[in-house]
Scaffold this active site. Structure first.
Site, PDB file in Angstrom:
ATOM      1  N   HIS A   1      -7.038   0.381  10.807  1.00  0.00           N
ATOM      2  CA  HIS A   1      -6.517  -0.361  11.958  1.00  0.00           C
ATOM      3  C   HIS A   1      -5.943  -1.725  11.560  1.00  0.00           C
ATOM      4  O   HIS A   1      -6.385  -2.336  10.598  1.00  0.00           O
ATOM      5  CB  HIS A   1      -7.572  -0.518  13.065  1.00  0.00           C
ATOM      6  CG  HIS A   1      -8.737  -1.396  12.749  1.00  0.00           C
ATOM      7  ND1 HIS A   1      -9.980  -1.208  13.319  1.00  0.00           N
ATOM      8  CD2 HIS A   1      -8.876  -2.491  11.960  1.00  0.00           C
ATOM      9  CE1 HIS A   1     -10.811  -2.134  12.888  1.00  0.00           C
ATOM     10  NE2 HIS A   1     -10.170  -2.919  12.058  1.00  0.00           N
TER      11      HIS A   1
ATOM     12  N   ASP B   1     -10.810   2.133   8.860  1.00  0.00           N
ATOM     13  CA  ASP B   1     -10.104   3.270   9.458  1.00  0.00           C
ATOM     14  C   ASP B   1      -8.590   3.035   9.528  1.00  0.00           C
ATOM     15  O   ASP B   1      -7.874   3.787  10.179  1.00  0.00           O
ATOM     16  CB  ASP B   1     -10.668   3.580  10.856  1.00  0.00           C
ATOM     17  CG  ASP B   1     -10.467   2.431  11.855  1.00  0.00           C
ATOM     18  OD1 ASP B   1      -9.898   1.374  11.450  1.00  0.00           O
ATOM     19  OD2 ASP B   1     -10.868   2.578  13.017  1.00  0.00           O
TER      20      ASP B   1
HETATM   21  P1  PGA Z   1     -12.905  -7.278   7.454  1.00  0.00           P
HETATM   22  O1  PGA Z   1     -12.155  -6.741   8.748  1.00  0.00           O
HETATM   23  O2  PGA Z   1     -12.088  -8.372   6.879  1.00  0.00           O
HETATM   24  O3  PGA Z   1     -14.213  -7.771   8.004  1.00  0.00           O
HETATM   25  O4  PGA Z   1     -13.048  -6.127   6.523  1.00  0.00           O
HETATM   26  C1  PGA Z   1     -10.825  -6.369   8.659  1.00  0.00           C
HETATM   27  C2  PGA Z   1     -10.383  -5.689   9.933  1.00  0.00           C
HETATM   28  O5  PGA Z   1     -11.176  -4.957  10.543  1.00  0.00           O
HETATM   29  O6  PGA Z   1      -9.219  -5.878  10.314  1.00  0.00           O
END
Ligand code: PGA
Length: 266
Positions: free
Chosen positions: A138, A136
């Site tokens: 973030h 999303d």
């Molecule tokens: P992820 O998480 O590396 O598990 O995709 C990234 C995040 O949510 O900042």
């Protein structure tokens, strides 16, 4: 902002780890901002290997993690405290007294958020902040519509974040913590150097919005466009939707600052 495209996720993580290693060599008392998530696991594997092989010394560094779930004891295997122990802290030589994560079990969570900000200030601010990106958009747990000047605070997680993280929290979304303490976007932007790592096809669209789209609180990673020293390392799969790929490749192939890294990765 600079975008560097590497052939695959391993090469991208290796470059991120080498940039961190270089920063630690230049400044052994580095204040390092750390992140969690799948993407970071390869970076921490690389840092552990560099510690093992090249005696990379973290003993004088201070660390601050971006976030922690509210209501999970640090001993829970799903807490970010536990993640950091497992993936990094148990494998290299940080001084435990100088590693910090927010305390999601604090009796007064708002006071804990203020205390965390104070600890960062007392350490002299963050030199290098490692970042991932959520689907999303973030950074940290700064979910859509987080103020771009926000500070460390409590935040409710979006359904998409809960779904993305459930497999790493026992698999049952209904059992997940719904809230977290996270550094704010404003806190992150005060780091002297931001290093975002993004890999995999599932991140391609959000990466393009984050890097090349308009700045918006709907995608808090877009705030990094305002940062004077932000590097974004991506793999080919994540890069597919970027408009400026040819230019980004040219930068890595031609700019003198990247020469040592080109040679090492050839
Ligand atoms: P992820 O998480 O590396 O598990 O995709 C990234 C995040 O949510 O900042």
């Amino acid at each position: 902002m600079e975008v560097i495209i590497r052939p695959d996720a391993n090469a991208a993580a290796r470059l991120a780890a080498r940039l961190i290693a270089r920063a630690v060599e230049v400044k052994p008392e580095l204040v390092l901002g750390l992140a969690t998530g799948r993407t970071m696991e390869r970076v921490y594997d690389e840092l552990a290997a560099l510690h093992e092989r090249s005696r990379l010394d973290f003993s004088r560094c201070t660390t601050f993690n971006l976030d922690e779930y509210i209501g999970l004891p640090r001993t829970s295997p799903y807490s970010y405290h536990a993640y950091m122990q497992r993936h990094l802290f148990n494998r290299v030589n940080f001084s435990p007294a100088r590693t910090h994560l927010p305390d999601g079990m604090a009796a007064d969570l708002d006071a804990e958020c203020r205390h965390y900000e104070q600890l960062i200030r007392d350490a002299g601010g963050i030199d290098l902040q490692l970042l991932g990106i959520g689907s999303d958009g973030h950074i940290g747990f700064n979910e859509p519509l987080s103020a771009l000047r926000s500070r460390t605070r409590q935040k409710a997680l979006t359904p998409s974040t809960l779904a993305a993280n459930a497999p790493y929290c026992g698999g049952d979304v209904t059992q997940m913590p719904r809230r977290a303490i996270t550094m704010g976007v404003g806190t992150i932007l005060e780091a002297r150097h931001c290093l975002m790592l993004v890999t995999g096809a599932s991140k391609a669209d959000i990466l393009a919005r984050a890097v090349e789209g308009p700045i918006t609180a709907m995608v808090t990673a877009t705030a990094l466009q305002l940062h004077p020293h932000c590097q974004v390392i991506v793999d080919e799969e994540a890069a597919v939707s970027l408009q400026g790929k040819a230019y980004y490749r040219w930068i890595f192939e031609n700019e003198p600052e990247w020469a040592p890294y080109r040679a090492a990765q050839a």
